[in-house]
Design a protein around this motif. Structure first.
Motif, PDB file in Angstrom:
ATOM      1  N   ALA A  82      59.053  70.255 -26.684  1.00 28.89           N
ATOM      2  CA  ALA A  82      57.895  70.992 -27.192  1.00 28.89           C
ATOM      3  C   ALA A  82      56.642  70.701 -26.370  1.00 28.89           C
ATOM      4  CB  ALA A  82      57.648  70.633 -28.658  1.00 28.89           C
ATOM      5  N   LEU A  83      56.633  69.603 -25.651  1.00 31.72           N
ATOM      6  CA  LEU A  83      55.520  69.304 -24.756  1.00 31.72           C
ATOM      7  C   LEU A  83      55.821  69.963 -23.415  1.00 31.72           C
ATOM      8  CD1 LEU A  83      52.870  67.792 -24.238  1.00 31.72           C
ATOM      9  CD2 LEU A  83      54.217  65.802 -23.554  1.00 31.72           C
ATOM     10  N   VAL A  84      55.351  71.186 -23.249  1.00 34.95           N
ATOM     11  CA  VAL A  84      55.666  71.977 -22.065  1.00 34.95           C
ATOM     12  C   VAL A  84      54.674  71.621 -20.965  1.00 34.95           C
ATOM     13  CG1 VAL A  84      55.961  74.284 -21.128  1.00 34.95           C
ATOM     14  CG2 VAL A  84      56.553  73.819 -23.512  1.00 34.95           C
ATOM     15  N   LEU A  85      55.202  71.096 -19.858  1.00 31.58           N
ATOM     16  CA  LEU A  85      54.366  70.705 -18.734  1.00 31.58           C
ATOM     17  C   LEU A  85      54.838  71.386 -17.465  1.00 31.58           C
ATOM     18  CD1 LEU A  85      54.125  66.819 -19.267  1.00 31.58           C
ATOM     19  CD2 LEU A  85      52.466  68.551 -19.956  1.00 31.58           C
ATOM     20  N   SER A  86      53.910  71.604 -16.564  1.00 34.37           N
ATOM     21  CA  SER A  86      54.260  72.111 -15.239  1.00 34.37           C
ATOM     22  C   SER A  86      54.949  71.017 -14.447  1.00 34.37           C
ATOM     23  CB  SER A  86      52.994  72.564 -14.517  1.00 34.37           C
ATOM     24  OG  SER A  86      53.245  72.735 -13.133  1.00 34.37           O
ATOM     25  N   PRO A  87      55.903  71.353 -13.587  1.00 34.54           N
ATOM     26  CA  PRO A  87      56.538  70.319 -12.752  1.00 34.54           C
ATOM     27  C   PRO A  87      55.531  69.547 -11.895  1.00 34.54           C
ATOM     28  CG  PRO A  87      57.787  72.360 -12.656  1.00 34.54           C
ATOM     29  CD  PRO A  87      56.518  72.673 -13.377  1.00 34.54           C
ATOM     30  N   ASN A  88      54.414  70.193 -11.553  1.00 31.60           N
ATOM     31  CA  ASN A  88      53.376  69.538 -10.755  1.00 31.60           C
ATOM     32  C   ASN A  88      52.154  69.225 -11.608  1.00 31.60           C
ATOM     33  OD1 ASN A  88      54.914  69.730  -8.371  1.00 31.60           O
ATOM     34  ND2 ASN A  88      54.207  71.825  -8.039  1.00 31.60           N
ATOM     35  N   ALA A  89      52.391  68.739 -12.811  1.00 31.91           N
ATOM     36  CA  ALA A  89      51.290  68.511 -13.749  1.00 31.91           C
ATOM     37  C   ALA A  89      50.303  67.472 -13.231  1.00 31.91           C
ATOM     38  CB  ALA A  89      51.850  68.073 -15.103  1.00 31.91           C
ATOM     39  N   VAL A  90      50.797  66.453 -12.511  1.00 35.61           N
ATOM     40  CA  VAL A  90      49.911  65.397 -12.035  1.00 35.61           C
ATOM     41  C   VAL A  90      49.043  65.885 -10.883  1.00 35.61           C
ATOM     42  CG1 VAL A  90      49.836  63.049 -11.099  1.00 35.61           C
ATOM     43  CG2 VAL A  90      51.561  63.652 -12.786  1.00 35.61           C
ATOM     44  N   PHE A  91      49.563  66.802 -10.091  1.00 32.78           N
ATOM     45  CA  PHE A  91      48.805  67.404  -8.988  1.00 32.78           C
ATOM     46  C   PHE A  91      48.898  68.924  -9.108  1.00 32.78           C
ATOM     47  CE2 PHE A  91      49.707  63.170  -7.375  1.00 32.78           C
ATOM     48  CZ  PHE A  91      48.496  62.812  -6.810  1.00 32.78           C
ATOM     49  N   PRO A  92      48.116  69.526  -9.994  1.00 32.58           N
ATOM     50  CA  PRO A  92      48.226  70.965 -10.239  1.00 32.58           C
ATOM     51  C   PRO A  92      47.653  71.829  -9.120  1.00 32.58           C
ATOM     52  CG  PRO A  92      46.449  70.036 -11.539  1.00 32.58           C
ATOM     53  CD  PRO A  92      47.117  68.890 -10.863  1.00 32.58           C
ATOM     54  N   CYS A  93      46.889  71.252  -8.190  1.00 33.61           N
ATOM     55  CA  CYS A  93      46.277  72.040  -7.126  1.00 33.61           C
ATOM     56  C   CYS A  93      46.156  71.187  -5.869  1.00 33.61           C
ATOM     57  CB  CYS A  93      44.899  72.555  -7.552  1.00 33.61           C
ATOM     58  SG  CYS A  93      43.759  71.232  -8.032  1.00 33.61           S
ATOM     59  N   ASP A  94      45.903  71.850  -4.753  1.00 35.66           N
ATOM     60  CA  ASP A  94      45.682  71.141  -3.500  1.00 35.66           C
ATOM     61  C   ASP A  94      44.369  70.374  -3.570  1.00 35.66           C
ATOM     62  OD1 ASP A  94      47.974  72.308  -2.639  1.00 35.66           O
ATOM     63  OD2 ASP A  94      46.986  73.885  -1.476  1.00 35.66           O
ATOM     64  N   LEU A  95      44.342  69.196  -2.966  1.00 32.62           N
ATOM     65  CA  LEU A  95      43.136  68.370  -2.953  1.00 32.62           C
ATOM     66  C   LEU A  95      42.539  68.408  -1.552  1.00 32.62           C
ATOM     67  CD1 LEU A  95      44.405  65.260  -4.968  1.00 32.62           C
ATOM     68  CD2 LEU A  95      43.345  67.343  -5.837  1.00 32.62           C
ATOM     69  N   HIS A  96      41.503  69.249  -1.388  1.00 37.35           N
ATOM     70  CA  HIS A  96      40.897  69.368  -0.066  1.00 37.35           C
ATOM     71  C   HIS A  96      39.376  69.262  -0.099  1.00 37.35           C
ATOM     72  CE1 HIS A  96      40.181  73.488  -1.422  1.00 37.35           C
ATOM     73  NE2 HIS A  96      41.485  73.588  -1.659  1.00 37.35           N
ATOM     74  N   ASP A  97      38.780  69.255  -1.300  1.00 39.61           N
ATOM     75  CA  ASP A  97      37.330  69.103  -1.386  1.00 39.61           C
ATOM     76  C   ASP A  97      36.959  68.585  -2.774  1.00 39.61           C
ATOM     77  OD1 ASP A  97      37.724  71.282  -3.030  1.00 39.61           O
ATOM     78  OD2 ASP A  97      36.831  72.736  -1.655  1.00 39.61           O
ATOM     79  N   HIS A  98      35.646  68.421  -3.000  1.00 44.62           N
ATOM     80  CA  HIS A  98      35.163  67.901  -4.278  1.00 44.62           C
ATOM     81  C   HIS A  98      35.500  68.842  -5.422  1.00 44.62           C
ATOM     82  CE1 HIS A  98      32.185  67.026  -7.454  1.00 44.62           C
ATOM     83  NE2 HIS A  98      32.307  65.774  -7.038  1.00 44.62           N
ATOM     84  N   GLU A  99      35.454  70.147  -5.172  1.00 47.85           N
ATOM     85  CA  GLU A  99      35.730  71.120  -6.218  1.00 47.85           C
ATOM     86  C   GLU A  99      37.176  71.029  -6.699  1.00 47.85           C
ATOM     87  OE1 GLU A  99      35.359  73.934  -9.039  1.00 47.85           O
ATOM     88  OE2 GLU A  99      33.737  73.002  -7.885  1.00 47.85           O
ATOM     89  N   SER A 100      38.105  70.822  -5.773  1.00 42.48           N
ATOM     90  CA  SER A 100      39.515  70.715  -6.161  1.00 42.48           C
ATOM     91  C   SER A 100      39.766  69.438  -6.966  1.00 42.48           C
ATOM     92  CB  SER A 100      40.409  70.744  -4.923  1.00 42.48           C
ATOM     93  OG  SER A 100      40.086  69.673  -4.046  1.00 42.48           O
ATOM     94  N   LEU A 101      39.062  68.357  -6.632  1.00 46.20           N
ATOM     95  CA  LEU A 101      39.180  67.133  -7.424  1.00 46.20           C
ATOM     96  C   LEU A 101      38.648  67.337  -8.835  1.00 46.20           C
ATOM     97  CD1 LEU A 101      38.057  64.496  -4.766  1.00 46.20           C
ATOM     98  CD2 LEU A 101      40.333  64.685  -5.776  1.00 46.20           C
TER      99      LEU A 101
END
Length: 683
Positions: free
Chosen positions: A632-651
């Motif tokens: 029931a706890l539905v998580l994305s496979p990349n839940a810990v890193f949902p997006c690319d980290l390339h700048d302050h906005e992505s963090l």
């Protein structure tokens, strides 16, 4: 000369009085005197501090360090005179009955007192004390040796045909034949001597093989190294037996000796004292990491995220395999010392269809920690038993890759190709953290069989090829493991490894171009950093950071503990089968605690925060989903890193996503484990 000897004996008495050794000697004499047993000789162990002894008499201190046999005779004479003067033991009649063993506390920290196991021993002819540092790679079971024996003259009219004139005791560095054999002659009449066997005293003996710590680099399967390392035999006797553990690092004080076994001559060391040895590792945080820690102080998640993002840029481009790299860093941080607690292990298994790149990444990570071994298929992963080559006739137990990685990482490679018996053995050890070695008695000169157990104190890493075809006839107990196709990999192994990571990045989220570009750039510019982050944060910086993080003492906050236990209770209930019961074991709680502690350490915190528990829950939930399917706890496979980290906005975007997932976890607990919601309701 007589005055010189007398002065040293007086210095010995002064030292024993000041150090408390005299009081201990009197107490030992009282125990012997109260005993009804009649012995041929009486053994006394005396602790000697060379620094204190040298302050009293420099000549005596020099004698102890450089002529231990003469120093032992001086101590023996003082002890015998004390016994006779004070009437401490009535059954002692001659000085030969007093067996003194000097135990040194330390040696001067000077180069000439260190025996380097990597150098050919040209200059170790004098039988004096040296310091030896190394790794235990093999040992024998405890056997017996002759501690001492009484001999009598065979000529009845000789005064030495009775009494205790001829007492032979073991001397450090000597063989068994130096103590007991049949060609001794009487110094008074020249007749042969015979042993009075009822006065023979046996002691315990154990042989240990030590190797220089530089050999650890070779254990990582560093094929570029052209060096070969040879072990040195260390003899442990009496109270020193069982003081060394397989795979442990030790500093011993001992006397080198040459053992002649025609046509070979081997160097061995007779141990005098043993201390666990912890090599000095650079444990600090570099200026660049210190600046990064200060800049990311506004978020409890950013520092570790950036660490994982740029980690391993020598192998893969930054941002690739971020979840795997974070888990590798957490496992590196959670390695323990030789006496580590059993609950701190963090094993991981990477499921991938590109084992070559993942294997390279794990091999690079293996070099970050001081103790890491790469297990080769041709060797044994735990221990092997062979016949001892020193003439004892007993078994010699040699450490495998896992025991040699004590306090570190054992990378077992791609286990998709392992045979069933190897997998079963690995599964058993992962469950019990103990390796069992069976020694058949008849084969190794013993009356009964022996079964020895060795604790396994390392983290295990492994890779499994999800696309590998089945190479063996196994029951298809898990062609699909939870939510991922595992090919020929047996599903029971997934439960043995704590953390499962499915490396999807190379196949789905990333095209092949960045990795291809990285490989070509590395081939054209070997050894040069390819990215600015590689120049700013070096491998040495990571090594020092991991060493510092490992040394941190951690306490668990009540908020983190509540979140972990609440999630475990809720997840256990939603994954309970009416027939087979719950799919979650109590080991999941240890995994969650270990992940949370490791994340706090990686962020250089001494307290586990609730945010650390959130990362632990996300990683654990994804791992459980791979093993048993979703909940029931539905998580994305990349839940810990949902997006690319390339700048302050992505963090910032990642922080927002993690905060939302935090609330989702709290709601999950509130729904399925309401009794654990005292704290969560307030949140």
């Amino acid at each position: 000369m007589a005055d010189f000897i007398l002065e040293m004996k007086e210095a010995i008495l002064t030292y024993l009085d000041r150090s408390g050794g005299l009081q201990k000697f009197v107490e030992d004499c009282k125990e012997y005197n109260d005993s009804n047993q009649c012995l041929g000789f009486y053994r006394f162990s005396i602790a000697v501090n060379p620094s204190d002894l040298t302050e009293i008499d420099a000549r005596l201190g020099n004698c102890v360090l450089h002529d231990p046999q003469k120093a032992t005779c001086l101590f023996q004479s003082v002890c015998f005179i004390s016994i006779k003067t004070l009437s401490l033991i009535e059954k002692i009649h001659t000085q030969a009955q007093v067996n003194v063993v000097l135990k040194l506390t330390h040696l001067p920290p000077l180069p000439d007192y260190y025996l380097n196991l990597c150098d050919f021993p040209h200059g170790y002819d004098p039988k004096r004390y040296f310091v030896v540092e190394g790794l235990v790679m093999a040992m024998t079971p405890v056997t017996k040796y002759t501690q001492g024996a009484r001999f009598l003259c065979t000529e009845d009219t000789c005064p030495y045909s009775s009494g205790f004139q001829y007492i032979r005791v073991h001397v450090p560095g000597a063989t068994e034949s130096a103590t007991v054999r049949n060609d001794f002659t009487c110094t008074l009449c020249g007749s042969s001597l015979k042993e009075d066997v009822k006065f023979r005293v046996l002691g315990d003996k154990q042989l240990v093989e030590m190797i220089h710590t530089r050999a650890v680099d070779a254990l990582r399967a560093d094929l570029t190294s052209s060096f070969r390392y040879q072990s040195t035999t260390v003899f442990l006797r009496d109270e020193l037996c069982h003081q060394m553990k397989m795979g442990g690092l030790y500093r011993i004080i001992g006397i080198p000796a040459y053992v002649h076994q025609w046509p070979k001559v081997a160097l061995s060391v007779e141990a005098n004292s043993i201390q666990p040895w912890i090599p000095k590792c650079p444990a600090f945080i570099s200026d660049n990491f210190q600046s990064l820690l200060s800049v990311t102080a506004c978020s409890p998640w950013r520092f570790s995220a950036i660490l994982a993002n740029i980690f391993g840029s020598h192998v893969v481009p930054p941002g690739m395999y971020n979840t795997l790299k974070l888990c590798l860093l957490l496992s590196l941080v959670q390695t323990c010392g030789d006496e580590g607690e059993p609950g701190n292990f963090l094993d991981l298994l990477a499921l991938t269809n590109d084992t070559l790149i993942v294997d390279r990444l794990l091999m690079y990570s293996l070099g970050i920690v001081a103790r890491g071994t790469r297990h080769l298929a041709s060797g044994e992963i735990f221990a092997t038993v062979s016949k001892d080559e020193h003439g004892t006739g007993t078994a010699n137990i040699q450490a495998g890759s896992a025991l040699l990685a004590t306090g570190g990482i054992c990378f077992v490679g791609d286990i998709s190709s392992y045979k069933k018996d190897k997998l079963d053995l690995l599964h058993s050890v992962l469950e019990t953290r103990t390796a069992i070695v069976f020694i058949p008695g008849k084969k190794y000169g013993e009356d009964v069989d022996q079964q020895l157990s060795f604790p396994i104190k390392c983290n295990f890493w492994a890779v499994a090829d999800t696309c590998a075809p089945s190479k063996r006839s196994l029951k298809s107990d898990g062609a699909v493991l939870g939510s991922v196709n595992i090919g020929s990999f047996p599903s029971k192994m997934s439960n043995a490894f704590g953390l499962l990571i499915h490396c999807r990045e190379a196949a789905c989220d990333y095209p092949a171009l960045p990795l291809t570009h990285h490989t070509l750039q590395e081939a054209m510019n070997p050894g040069e950093p390819l990215y600015p982050a590689s120049m700013q944060f070096t491998t040495q910086d990571y090594e020092a950071l991991i060493a510092l993080a490992r040394s941190l003492q951690i306490e668990l906050s009540p908020e983190a503990e509540s979140l972990i236990h609440g999630y475990y209770m809720a997840s256990r209930r939603v994954r309970t089968d009416p027939v087979h019961g719950s799919k979650l074991s109590a080991a999941s709680v240890k995994l969650l605690m270990s992940l949370a502690e490791a994340h706090a350490k990686l962020n250089l915190r001494s307290r586990v925060l609730e945010e650390d528990a959130v990362i632990a829950v996300l990683l654990c939930e994804n791992s459980i989903t791979l093993k048993h399917g979703g909940s029931a706890l539905v998580l994305s496979p990349n839940a810990v890193f949902p997006c690319d980290l390339h700048d302050h906005e992505s963090l910032h975007r990642r922080d927002v996503n993690l905060m939302q997932l935090h609330q989702q976890i709290l709601q999950f607990i509130l729904t399925y484990a309401p009794e654990a919601t005292a704290y969560i309701t307030e949140e």
